[in-house]
Enzyme design. Structure first.
Site, PDB file in Angstrom:
ATOM      1  N   ALA A 153       0.827  -1.208   0.000  1.00 41.71           N
ATOM      2  CA  ALA A 153       0.000   0.000   0.000  1.00 41.71           C
ATOM      3  C   ALA A 153       0.860   1.255   0.000  1.00 41.71           C
ATOM      4  O   ALA A 153       0.478   2.284   0.539  1.00 41.71           O
ATOM      5  CB  ALA A 153      -0.926  -0.010   1.217  1.00 41.71           C
TER       6      ALA A 153
ATOM      7  N   ARG B 216      -3.974   8.158 -10.141  1.00 47.96           N
ATOM      8  CA  ARG B 216      -5.217   8.303 -10.909  1.00 47.96           C
ATOM      9  C   ARG B 216      -6.412   8.660 -10.031  1.00 47.96           C
ATOM     10  O   ARG B 216      -7.505   8.909 -10.510  1.00 47.96           O
ATOM     11  CB  ARG B 216      -5.497   7.018 -11.699  1.00 47.96           C
ATOM     12  CG  ARG B 216      -4.642   6.906 -12.961  1.00 47.96           C
ATOM     13  CD  ARG B 216      -4.818   5.562 -13.622  1.00 47.96           C
ATOM     14  NE  ARG B 216      -4.152   4.499 -12.876  1.00 47.96           N
ATOM     15  CZ  ARG B 216      -4.353   3.202 -13.079  1.00 47.96           C
ATOM     16  NH1 ARG B 216      -5.237   2.806 -13.978  1.00 47.96           N
ATOM     17  NH2 ARG B 216      -3.701   2.303 -12.371  1.00 47.96           N
TER      18      ARG B 216
END
Ligand code: UD1
Ligand code: CA
Length: 472
Positions: free
Chosen positions: A14, A20
């Site tokens: 993570a 995006r």
């Protein structure tokens, strides 16, 4: 089986930015049904019975670490300061996972993965005694995804979309990004992974072919529910994933007795508990650690967050309730707003356009219309007239109002706190209460009414102008 699970480390990746998402918040903390994205893979791993879990953090890592400290204190945190690819990420945690026999690696951005799928991978990995196992799935349109290349001689390779040649692009089998490695085998190959690919990154996908070549067997587990492996990369993915999760949660509750008029417009968070025979009208939202007992009705467009409701209470919609407790058979709303550790006791009523903050409404008491009750305690069987307000704030501090049992509070009473009222006391409508009212007393605090006789006659004689009225 359980003893074997102890030999597994689970590394959740993570550290990536999630560019995006166009957000200052790291991708894994984006809210999904009001829980961070990473809550879901963590829960799946935990529900699969796996215990040695670490999260690899990087971009926005302090925020992720703070969340874990609060909600998942048993989960370890490992830093990857620079994000050079998934193999670089796995390597950053090597000191930790090399102490275990196996390491499961998955992404923090796959919230739909289910515990059963992870358990199945563990079982098959152990049964096949392979050095590497991973989950694949089949996609009708595989474009953009990395392909699983199975060669005739049994060798397996994962190739990223950007690096694939024409015949590889035609493959429909996709890598899920969920792997189990034998830690010795992984240690043997991880140094050999290079960055000579389209994105110039170190990719953990390369470990699969390398292990197959030099270390032993690679075992592919094909998962038939491909929705489980959808990654969250964009705001559109967040909305699509939320819809799938919500449907999954509501159908689970319906299998246990929930009655839901319109699952398409109802939202239920993953930590909500619902008893059998809870009835939810369209457009309702229930979030946080809410627990709703059986027989409760939640009205249309109500929003509940961290609310516990006892049996057979009714919330008429729309009402907004947070951080509060509603007793048995109580009735709330419509258009009620309750918050801040409010307690509505059994069979009490909080009605239309009433706001209650940090207060206790006693058993059987009623606040039926247009009131603000803040920092107040109301005894049992008391009736609060329409428009009553507890003036709890003097501009600097908040003060308490205490109202006894079996009181009758006249409409439009203002309680200027701190102030209290004994049992069975009354106030006259329109009173401003600044002094304590003794038990059984009637408090009247308002200007006495004068009636000016023949007023309308006088206005007519003195002319049509409104002057006479203004002078009064
Ligand atoms: C990855 C896989 C791809 C697989 C897909 C499934 C690689 C190279 N590709 O692609 O084969 O089909 O997942 O979802 O592994 N991360 C780090 N540190 C880094 C880079 C990434 O922690 O340096 C984390 C990210 O935060 C993310 C995960 O690793 O949680 C996957 O990275 P991402 O860039 O999303 O890879 P995909 O393109 O999805
Ligand atoms: Ca991804």
């Amino acid at each position: 089986m359980n003893t074997e699970l102890g030999s597994f480390a689970v590394l959740i990746l993570a550290a990536g930015r999630g560019a995006r998402m166009h957000s200052r918040k790291p991708k894994v903390l984006q809210p999904l049904l009001e829980e961070p994205v990473v809550y879901y893979p963590l829960k799946a791993v935990r529900d699969a019975g796996l215990k040695n879990i670490s999260l690899l953090v990087g971009f926005g890592g302090e925020q992720v670490e703070a969340y874990l400290g609060k909600e998942w204190p048993q989960v370890g945190v490992i830093w990857q300061k620079e994000q050079l690819g998934t193999a670089h990420a796995v390597k950053a945690a090597q000191e930790w996972w090399r102490k275990f026999e196996h390491v499961m690696v998955l992404s923090g951005d796959v919230p739909l993965i289910q515990a059963g799928t992870l358990s199945d991978l563990v079982d098959k990995h152990l049964r096949a005694a392979s050095q590497c196992s991973f989950i694949s799935f089949l996609m009708d349109d595989p474009s953009g995804y990395s392909r699983v290349v199975r060669r005739a001689d049994g060798a397996v390779r994962i190739i990223e979309d950007k690096d694939a040649v024409e015949e590889e692009l035609a493959i429909h089998e996709i890598n899920s990004g969920v792997y189990i490695f034998d830690t010795e085998s992984l240690s043997a190959v991880i140094e050999k992974i290079g960055w000579a690919n389209a994105l110039g990154e170190y990719n953990i996908t390369e470990a699969v072919a390398l292990i197959g070549e030099t270390e032993g067997d690679v075992n592919i587990v094909v998962c038939d529910d491909r929705s489980e492996l959808l990654g969250v990369n964009t705001p559109n993915d967040l909305a699509a994933t939320a819809e799938v999760l919500n449907r999954r949660i509501i159908s689970w509750h319906m299998r246990n007795g929930l009655k839901c008029m319109d699952p398409r417009t109802t939202w239920v968070g993953p930590r909500v508990e619902l008893g059998p025979d809870v009835f939810i009208e369209p457009g309702a939202q229930i979030w946080g650690k809410s627990a709703i007992a059986s027989g409760v009705r939640i009205g249309a467009y109500s929003v509940l967050r961290d609310v516990t409701i006892d049996q057979d209470a009714v919330v008429l919609g729309p009402s907004v309730i947070s951080n509060s407790h509603i007793g048995k058979n109580a009735e709330i709303g419509p258009f009620a707003a309750l918050r801040g550790e409010t307690e509505v006791c059994d069979s009490a009523k909080v009605g239309r356009f009433v706001e209650v903050k940090k207060s206790r409404i006693g058993t059987g008491s009623k606040v039926p219309h247009l009131s603000y009750i803040g920092d107040a305690v109301i005894g049992e069987e008391t009736n609060i007239g329409a428009g009553t307000i507890t003036c709890n704030y003097d501009g600097q501090n908040k003060h308490r109002t205490t109202i006894g049992a079996r009181c009758f509070v006249g409409s439009d009473t203002m309680f200027v706190a701190p102030v209290s009222m004994g049992d069975e006391a009354h106030t006259a409508a329109g009173s401003v209460i600044t002094k304590d009212v003794p038990e059984g007393a009637l408090a009247i605090s308002r200007a006495r009414q004068d009636n000016v006789a023949n007023w309308s006659g006088r206005v007519k004689i003195e002319g049509k102008e409104k002057k006479g009225i203004e002078e009064n």
